[in-house]
Design a protein around this motif. Structure first.
Motif, PDB file in Angstrom:
ATOM      1  N   LYS A 153       0.859  -1.189   0.000  1.00  0.00           N
ATOM      2  CA  LYS A 153       0.000   0.000   0.000  1.00  0.00           C
ATOM      3  C   LYS A 153       0.892   1.234   0.000  1.00  0.00           C
ATOM      4  CE  LYS A 153      -3.791  -2.310   2.434  1.00  0.00           C
ATOM      5  NZ  LYS A 153      -4.677  -2.310   3.628  1.00  0.00           N
ATOM      6  N   PRO A 154       1.427   1.603  -1.181  1.00  0.00           N
ATOM      7  CA  PRO A 154       2.292   2.784  -1.258  1.00  0.00           C
ATOM      8  C   PRO A 154       1.558   4.031  -0.795  1.00  0.00           C
ATOM      9  CG  PRO A 154       2.394   1.486  -3.284  1.00  0.00           C
ATOM     10  CD  PRO A 154       1.245   0.953  -2.485  1.00  0.00           C
ATOM     11  N   ASP A 155       2.301   4.969  -0.230  1.00  0.00           N
ATOM     12  CA  ASP A 155       1.651   6.190   0.248  1.00  0.00           C
ATOM     13  C   ASP A 155       1.205   7.048  -0.931  1.00  0.00           C
ATOM     14  OD1 ASP A 155       3.818   7.863  -0.644  1.00  0.00           O
ATOM     15  OD2 ASP A 155       4.911   7.401   1.180  1.00  0.00           O
ATOM     16  N   ASP A 156       0.356   8.029  -0.626  1.00  0.00           N
ATOM     17  CA  ASP A 156      -0.233   8.858  -1.676  1.00  0.00           C
ATOM     18  C   ASP A 156       0.822   9.620  -2.465  1.00  0.00           C
ATOM     19  OD1 ASP A 156      -2.746   8.001  -1.016  1.00  0.00           O
ATOM     20  OD2 ASP A 156      -3.228   9.737   0.233  1.00  0.00           O
ATOM     21  N   GLY A 157       1.900  10.030  -1.797  1.00  0.00           N
ATOM     22  CA  GLY A 157       2.949  10.778  -2.484  1.00  0.00           C
ATOM     23  C   GLY A 157       3.590   9.940  -3.584  1.00  0.00           C
ATOM     24  N   LEU A 158       3.842   8.667  -3.296  1.00  0.00           N
ATOM     25  CA  LEU A 158       4.455   7.788  -4.288  1.00  0.00           C
ATOM     26  C   LEU A 158       3.488   7.511  -5.433  1.00  0.00           C
ATOM     27  CD1 LEU A 158       7.093   6.245  -4.809  1.00  0.00           C
ATOM     28  CD2 LEU A 158       6.020   4.244  -3.760  1.00  0.00           C
ATOM     29  N   LYS A 159       2.218   7.338  -5.100  1.00  0.00           N
ATOM     30  CA  LYS A 159       1.219   7.126  -6.143  1.00  0.00           C
ATOM     31  C   LYS A 159       1.134   8.331  -7.071  1.00  0.00           C
ATOM     32  CE  LYS A 159      -1.767   4.120  -3.342  1.00  0.00           C
ATOM     33  NZ  LYS A 159      -3.082   4.017  -2.677  1.00  0.00           N
ATOM     34  N   GLN A 160       1.133   9.524  -6.484  1.00  0.00           N
ATOM     35  CA  GLN A 160       1.050  10.740  -7.294  1.00  0.00           C
ATOM     36  C   GLN A 160       2.287  10.901  -8.175  1.00  0.00           C
ATOM     37  OE1 GLN A 160      -1.565  12.798  -7.751  1.00  0.00           O
ATOM     38  NE2 GLN A 160      -2.679  11.308  -6.493  1.00  0.00           N
ATOM     39  N   TYR A 161       3.445  10.523  -7.646  1.00  0.00           N
ATOM     40  CA  TYR A 161       4.672  10.593  -8.444  1.00  0.00           C
ATOM     41  C   TYR A 161       4.559   9.673  -9.653  1.00  0.00           C
ATOM     42  CZ  TYR A 161       9.454   9.888  -9.957  1.00  0.00           C
ATOM     43  OH  TYR A 161      10.583   9.781 -10.728  1.00  0.00           O
ATOM     44  N   ALA A 162       4.108   8.436  -9.424  1.00  0.00           N
ATOM     45  CA  ALA A 162       3.968   7.495 -10.532  1.00  0.00           C
ATOM     46  C   ALA A 162       2.980   8.028 -11.568  1.00  0.00           C
ATOM     47  CB  ALA A 162       3.519   6.129 -10.011  1.00  0.00           C
ATOM     48  N   LEU A 163       1.880   8.599 -11.093  1.00  0.00           N
ATOM     49  CA  LEU A 163       0.883   9.145 -12.012  1.00  0.00           C
ATOM     50  C   LEU A 163       1.409  10.339 -12.804  1.00  0.00           C
ATOM     51  CD1 LEU A 163      -2.279   8.960  -9.739  1.00  0.00           C
ATOM     52  CD2 LEU A 163      -1.866   7.622 -11.810  1.00  0.00           C
ATOM     53  N   SER A 164       2.402  11.037 -12.247  1.00  0.00           N
ATOM     54  CA  SER A 164       2.934  12.230 -12.914  1.00  0.00           C
ATOM     55  C   SER A 164       3.874  11.888 -14.066  1.00  0.00           C
ATOM     56  CB  SER A 164       3.682  13.106 -11.901  1.00  0.00           C
ATOM     57  OG  SER A 164       4.935  12.529 -11.550  1.00  0.00           O
ATOM     58  N   LEU A 165       4.330  10.647 -14.127  1.00  0.00           N
ATOM     59  CA  LEU A 165       5.267  10.247 -15.172  1.00  0.00           C
ATOM     60  C   LEU A 165       4.521   9.944 -16.458  1.00  0.00           C
ATOM     61  CD1 LEU A 165       7.463   7.777 -13.072  1.00  0.00           C
ATOM     62  CD2 LEU A 165       8.104  10.087 -13.769  1.00  0.00           C
ATOM     63  N   ASP A 166       4.939  10.574 -17.543  1.00  0.00           N
ATOM     64  CA  ASP A 166       4.311  10.213 -18.812  1.00  0.00           C
ATOM     65  C   ASP A 166       5.167   9.157 -19.503  1.00  0.00           C
ATOM     66  OD1 ASP A 166       6.365  11.418 -20.307  1.00  0.00           O
ATOM     67  OD2 ASP A 166       5.281  13.296 -20.526  1.00  0.00           O
ATOM     68  N   LYS A 167       4.773   8.785 -20.705  1.00  0.00           N
ATOM     69  CA  LYS A 167       5.419   7.663 -21.378  1.00  0.00           C
ATOM     70  C   LYS A 167       6.901   7.895 -21.635  1.00  0.00           C
ATOM     71  CE  LYS A 167       4.812   4.566 -25.293  1.00  0.00           C
ATOM     72  NZ  LYS A 167       4.042   4.274 -26.499  1.00  0.00           N
ATOM     73  N   ALA A 168       7.293   9.145 -21.811  1.00  0.00           N
ATOM     74  CA  ALA A 168       8.687   9.446 -22.122  1.00  0.00           C
ATOM     75  C   ALA A 168       9.563   9.491 -20.881  1.00  0.00           C
ATOM     76  CB  ALA A 168       8.774  10.781 -22.864  1.00  0.00           C
ATOM     77  N   ASP A 169       8.955   9.513 -19.707  1.00  0.00           N
ATOM     78  CA  ASP A 169       9.720   9.624 -18.461  1.00  0.00           C
ATOM     79  C   ASP A 169      10.161   8.257 -17.962  1.00  0.00           C
ATOM     80  OD1 ASP A 169       9.411  12.359 -18.325  1.00  0.00           O
ATOM     81  OD2 ASP A 169       7.561  12.238 -17.165  1.00  0.00           O
TER      82      ASP A 169
END
Length: 208
Positions: free
Chosen positions: A171-187
């Motif tokens: 259960k990753p914390d919200d900060g880690l989830k938001q970081y993953a969501l912020s990455l687009d395909k090129a990142d």
């Protein structure tokens, strides 16, 4: 073909999606010889978008044909380049795998491609009184590799009375989830971050 699991699966055409971009539904069977843990039989079902190019290349080829064998060899070569995207831990040490699977094949299930293979352990350990931790994940988290539930794990019938498989979902914390969501395909996340591990499920095998 390139080395990341995303590119081994022929690279997705859509851009601008958050991590992960691709999804693999996993099933794993433990393989044992008497009291010896010899390997894992894995079945990876790829999502429809990820499967599209593979199935296009396969066309109307019959299962087991040379076309399917060639595609399977290409996909498997990339999986091997990433050490099967898997880790097995025992007493704080990583268990070594053989460099080649004892068998593998690629097939079609509706609009999805399915890779099945046997991951053999190089020095099979005994099971009695032992615990093993098993993880399968893409370190970059480009690909989400998950078990739907504990029913996706199975033991040989001979071991079911004294061994158990348990599935633990982090259960990753919200900060880690938001970081993953912020990455687009090129990142790509920094390698040292090992992003995929932080979302990886852990399978625990314990035996009496």
């Amino acid at each position: 073909m390139k080395t990341a699991l995303l590119t081994l699966l022929m690279v997705l055409s859509a851009a601008g999606w958050a991590h992960p971009h691709s999804f693999i539904d996993m099933k794993t069977d433990l393989i044992a010889n008497d009291d010896t843990f010899t390997g894992l039989k894995m079945r990876w079902t790829m999502d429809e978008i990820t499967s599209a190019d593979l199935l296009y290349d396969a066309g109307d080829a019959k299962p087991g044909s040379e076309v399917w064998k060639k595609l399977a060899a290409e996909v498997m070569a990339n999986v091997l380049g990433q050490h099967y995207f898997s880790e097995v831990w025992h007493n704080g040490q990583r268990v070594k795998f053989l460099n080649l699977p004892t068998e593998y094949h690629l097939s079609r299930s509706g609009n999805k491609a399915v890779l099945e293979f046997i991951l053999p352990l190089a020095e099979p350990p005994t099971l009695g009184g032992q615990r093993f931790d098993i993880l399968t994940f893409d370190p970059t988290y480009f690909v989400d590799m998950t078990y739907a539930d504990a029913q996706a794990l199975s033991l040989p019938e001979a071991l079911r009375g004294r061994c158990a498989l348990a599935l633990h979902t982090p259960k990753p914390d919200d900060g880690l989830k938001q970081y993953a969501l912020s990455l687009d395909k090129a990142d790509a996340p920094p390698e040292q971050m090992d992003l995929g591990r932080q979302f990886a499920q852990q399978v625990t095998l314990t035996c009496r």
